[in-house]
Design a protein around this motif. Structure first.
Motif, mmCIF file in Angstrom:
data_model
loop_
_atom_site.group_PDB
_atom_site.id
_atom_site.type_symbol
_atom_site.label_atom_id
_atom_site.label_comp_id
_atom_site.label_asym_id
_atom_site.label_seq_id
_atom_site.Cartn_x
_atom_site.Cartn_y
_atom_site.Cartn_z
ATOM 1 N N VAL A 8 1.349 30.129 17.561
ATOM 2 C CA VAL A 8 -0.045 30.076 18.009
ATOM 3 C C VAL A 8 -0.864 29.389 16.904
ATOM 4 O O VAL A 8 -1.380 30.033 16.002
ATOM 5 N N PRO A 9 -0.966 28.060 16.974
ATOM 6 C CA PRO A 9 -1.599 27.279 15.903
ATOM 7 C C PRO A 9 -3.071 27.600 15.628
ATOM 8 O O PRO A 9 -3.556 27.325 14.537
ATOM 9 N N ASN A 10 -3.783 28.191 16.584
ATOM 10 C CA ASN A 10 -5.209 28.471 16.392
ATOM 11 C C ASN A 10 -5.492 29.697 15.533
ATOM 12 O O ASN A 10 -6.645 29.974 15.232
ATOM 13 N N ILE A 11 -4.486 30.445 15.136
ATOM 14 C CA ILE A 11 -4.717 31.615 14.286
ATOM 15 C C ILE A 11 -5.095 31.125 12.891
ATOM 16 O O ILE A 11 -4.356 30.361 12.269
ATOM 17 N N SER A 12 -6.257 31.576 12.408
ATOM 18 C CA SER A 12 -6.687 31.119 11.080
ATOM 19 C C SER A 12 -7.198 32.224 10.177
ATOM 20 O O SER A 12 -7.412 31.988 8.988
ATOM 21 N N ASP A 36 0.274 37.027 12.888
ATOM 22 C CA ASP A 36 0.314 36.688 11.470
ATOM 23 C C ASP A 36 -0.419 35.372 11.238
ATOM 24 O O ASP A 36 0.010 34.323 11.721
ATOM 25 N N ALA A 37 -1.533 35.447 10.505
ATOM 26 C CA ALA A 37 -2.346 34.250 10.246
ATOM 27 C C ALA A 37 -1.629 33.266 9.329
ATOM 28 O O ALA A 37 -1.828 32.055 9.437
ATOM 29 N N GLU A 38 -0.812 33.763 8.423
ATOM 30 C CA GLU A 38 -0.118 32.895 7.473
ATOM 31 C C GLU A 38 0.932 32.021 8.158
ATOM 32 O O GLU A 38 1.020 30.820 7.911
ATOM 33 N N THR A 39 1.720 32.626 9.047
ATOM 34 C CA THR A 39 2.772 31.871 9.737
ATOM 35 C C THR A 39 2.307 31.329 11.090
ATOM 36 O O THR A 39 3.044 30.580 11.732
ATOM 37 N N LYS A 40 1.109 31.752 11.511
ATOM 38 C CA LYS A 40 0.533 31.332 12.802
ATOM 39 C C LYS A 40 1.469 31.678 13.958
ATOM 40 O O LYS A 40 1.738 30.869 14.843
ATOM 41 N N THR A 41 1.977 32.923 13.913
ATOM 42 C CA THR A 41 2.866 33.401 14.962
ATOM 43 C C THR A 41 2.380 34.736 15.511
ATOM 44 O O THR A 41 1.635 35.464 14.861
ATOM 45 N N VAL A 42 2.838 35.034 16.728
ATOM 46 C CA VAL A 42 2.591 36.320 17.367
ATOM 47 C C VAL A 42 3.930 36.823 17.882
ATOM 48 O O VAL A 42 4.616 36.121 18.626
ATOM 49 N N THR A 43 4.307 38.031 17.473
ATOM 50 C CA THR A 43 5.531 38.654 17.941
ATOM 51 C C THR A 43 5.135 39.776 18.890
ATOM 52 O O THR A 43 4.301 40.616 18.542
#
Length: 68
Positions: A8-12, A36-43
């Motif tokens: 999810v690239p929009n996580i900042s 996770d904002a650092e890795t721009k992922t959602v699990t």
């Protein structure tokens, strides 16, 4: 139980993480969410009636579209 990690690239920031986790945690069948904002992922871990399509649609609704 199904588990997937989405890009999810929009996580900042922390606000993004909170918004995503709150939105997805409210869905019936979702057992766990970790953004996770650092890795721009959602699990996400879920069971029926939720599906991957529902999760992607919810992310799109709050302006955090997931990449395939």
């Amino acid at each position: 139980m199904t588990k997937a990690t989405l890009s999810v690239p929009n996580i900042s920031c922390g606000h993004c993480v909170s918004a995503i986790e709150t939105e997805l945690a409210e869905m019936e069948g979702v057992a766990a969410v970790e953004a996770d904002a650092e890795t721009k992922t959602v699990t996400v871990q879920w069971d029926a009636p939720t599906t991957m399509e529902h999760i992607r649609a919810a992310l799109n609704e709050i302006n955090y579209p997931a990449r395939p």
